[in-house]
Design a protein around this motif. Sequence first.
Motif: not given
Length: 213
Positions: A36-37, A82-84, A93-94, A98-100
């Motif tokens: 994740x990020x 995080x975003x998975x 990824x960008x 932003x979602x995370x």
Amino acid sequence: MRSRTSYRPEQGSLDWTPTGLVAGVDEAGRGPLAGPVFAAAVILDDLQPIHGLADSKVLTPQKRARLYDEIRAKALCCCIAHATHEEIDRINILQATMLAMQRAVTGLRLKPALVRVDGNRLPVLPMAAEAIVKGDATVQAISAASILAKVARDLFCEQMHASHPQYGFATHKGYSTPEHLAALREHGASPWHRRSFAPVREVCVDVTVNPLA
């Protein structure tokens, strides 16, 4: 500058400063090929200063770990999100970063009047926000967020390593080191790998085991 204007590049300072709590936001894990990020949001307590805050990249793992515990103990509130890897593959990824960040801010127990984000882009948020290039080195709340996000992601890499030690996630943290690329060529992509990233797309074997098995 308002953060409601999508994810366009924005930077610099607001022409006015809202009255109230200020949160710092940063991410960790945009570049790796797997996992994740992560993002963190932190509202510091002026009455409990934390010494040694800095961009997480310039700190030793030991100092990051110490500050991670101190930030969580002394901050008015903080949130790690995080975003998975599946979300990264689906929306890029960008947008996943932003979602995370958005999840980290909205997960705060207290609502900030202003959010300061490291970099030159802003997530969509329901409050005023500003993007600050190299803010992780100049704004203490962003420094704190960078430490939380980095340590949290490193801990997740330890979990990935435990389930799939052949890739060496504990060492390279998912980045495209020669050792990681060699493991990809030998073993194919693990369930943790970001299949939208070119080095992963190039491998032809998928491991279909449960990631945490």
